[in-house]
Design a protein around this motif. Structure first.
Motif, PDB file in Angstrom:
ATOM      1  N   ASP A   1       0.850  -1.181   0.000  1.00  0.00           N
ATOM      2  CA  ASP A   1       0.000   0.000   0.000  1.00  0.00           C
ATOM      3  C   ASP A   1       0.890   1.236   0.000  1.00  0.00           C
ATOM      4  N   VAL A   2       0.686   2.105  -0.984  1.00  0.00           N
ATOM      5  CA  VAL A   2       1.404   3.375  -1.054  1.00  0.00           C
ATOM      6  C   VAL A   2       0.352   4.468  -1.094  1.00  0.00           C
ATOM      7  N   ALA A   3       0.178   5.142   0.027  1.00  0.00           N
ATOM      8  CA  ALA A   3      -0.780   6.244   0.145  1.00  0.00           C
ATOM      9  C   ALA A   3      -2.185   5.838  -0.323  1.00  0.00           C
ATOM     10  N   GLY A   4      -2.587   4.637   0.048  1.00  0.00           N
ATOM     11  CA  GLY A   4      -3.928   4.174  -0.288  1.00  0.00           C
ATOM     12  C   GLY A   4      -4.057   3.526  -1.653  1.00  0.00           C
ATOM     13  N   HIS A   5      -2.953   3.380  -2.374  1.00  0.00           N
ATOM     14  CA  HIS A   5      -2.949   2.728  -3.677  1.00  0.00           C
ATOM     15  C   HIS A   5      -2.234   1.384  -3.559  1.00  0.00           C
ATOM     16  N   ALA A   6      -2.863   0.335  -4.038  1.00  0.00           N
ATOM     17  CA  ALA A   6      -2.212  -0.974  -4.059  1.00  0.00           C
ATOM     18  C   ALA A   6      -1.222  -0.998  -5.215  1.00  0.00           C
ATOM     19  N   VAL A   7       0.012  -1.416  -4.928  1.00  0.00           N
ATOM     20  CA  VAL A   7       1.040  -1.574  -5.952  1.00  0.00           C
ATOM     21  C   VAL A   7       1.410  -3.053  -5.972  1.00  0.00           C
ATOM     22  N   ARG A   8       1.181  -3.681  -7.118  1.00  0.00           N
ATOM     23  CA  ARG A   8       1.376  -5.126  -7.270  1.00  0.00           C
ATOM     24  C   ARG A   8       2.653  -5.401  -8.042  1.00  0.00           C
ATOM     25  N   GLY A   9       3.243  -6.550  -7.788  1.00  0.00           N
ATOM     26  CA  GLY A   9       4.421  -6.922  -8.554  1.00  0.00           C
ATOM     27  C   GLY A   9       5.183  -8.059  -7.914  1.00  0.00           C
ATOM     28  N   VAL A  10       6.477  -8.105  -8.198  1.00  0.00           N
ATOM     29  CA  VAL A  10       7.365  -9.143  -7.694  1.00  0.00           C
ATOM     30  C   VAL A  10       8.379  -8.485  -6.765  1.00  0.00           C
ATOM     31  N   GLY A  11       8.328  -8.852  -5.498  1.00  0.00           N
ATOM     32  CA  GLY A  11       9.267  -8.301  -4.525  1.00  0.00           C
ATOM     33  C   GLY A  11       9.141  -6.803  -4.333  1.00  0.00           C
ATOM     34  N   VAL A  12       7.933  -6.278  -4.362  1.00  0.00           N
ATOM     35  CA  VAL A  12       7.716  -4.836  -4.258  1.00  0.00           C
ATOM     36  C   VAL A  12       7.985  -4.357  -2.830  1.00  0.00           C
ATOM     37  N   GLY A  13       8.795  -3.303  -2.728  1.00  0.00           N
ATOM     38  CA  GLY A  13       9.112  -2.712  -1.438  1.00  0.00           C
ATOM     39  C   GLY A  13       8.237  -1.508  -1.152  1.00  0.00           C
ATOM     40  N   PRO A  14       8.400  -0.890   0.015  1.00  0.00           N
ATOM     41  CA  PRO A  14       7.539   0.210   0.441  1.00  0.00           C
ATOM     42  C   PRO A  14       7.627   1.469  -0.424  1.00  0.00           C
ATOM     43  N   GLU A  15       8.693   1.641  -1.218  1.00  0.00           N
ATOM     44  CA  GLU A  15       8.819   2.800  -2.095  1.00  0.00           C
ATOM     45  C   GLU A  15       8.691   2.394  -3.568  1.00  0.00           C
ATOM     46  N   THR A  16       8.087   1.262  -3.819  1.00  0.00           N
ATOM     47  CA  THR A  16       7.758   0.714  -5.141  1.00  0.00           C
ATOM     48  C   THR A  16       8.941   0.125  -5.907  1.00  0.00           C
TER      49      THR A  16
END
Length: 120
Positions: free
Chosen positions: A11-26
């Motif tokens: 979750d980044v500011a209320g937006h789900a960011v999907r992927g492989v090994g995604v960290g807190p800053e995308t």
């Protein structure tokens, strides 16, 4: 497809960011440099991914680019402050977040045509 254990949603500011090994800053398993702090909204699924490789690994469909007619709509997410940027602001900007000043990877410009309708 990615291994289930490699799939990540943050979750980044209320937006789900999907992927492989995604960290807190995308940052992700594919792009993990200090300036790799954006996520792109894919037009096909209206979901944010750090990169085209994450979309290919996690999504169950082909990627579709954001059309030119939608360049004034939010399409890029700053992974540092969570600001949603229009495609136009991102593409025409100075490789930095206009809200927090975080530096973006200028090499992303080499892949704009994978995310955005740059032709025509």
């Amino acid at each position: 497809m990615a291994e289930d254990s490699d799939r990540t949603t943050v979750d980044v500011a209320g937006h789900a960011v999907r992927g492989v090994g995604v960290g807190p800053e995308t940052r992700c398993a594919h792009y993990d440099g200090a300036r790799d702090v954006v996520a792109i909204r894919f037009a096909c699924c209206d979901a944010y991914y750090p990169c085209f490789r994450c979309h290919a690994a996690v999504a169950d469909h082909d990627a579709e680019r954001i059309p030119r007619a939608a360049f004034d709509a939010d399409g890029v997410l700053c992974g540092v402050c969570g600001s949603a940027l229009s495609v136009r602001t991102f593409v025409e900007g100075d490789h930095a977040c206009p809200d927090c000043g975080a530096a973006f990877n200028p090499g992303c410009a080499n892949h704009y045509d994978r995310y955005f309708e740059m032709d025509g």
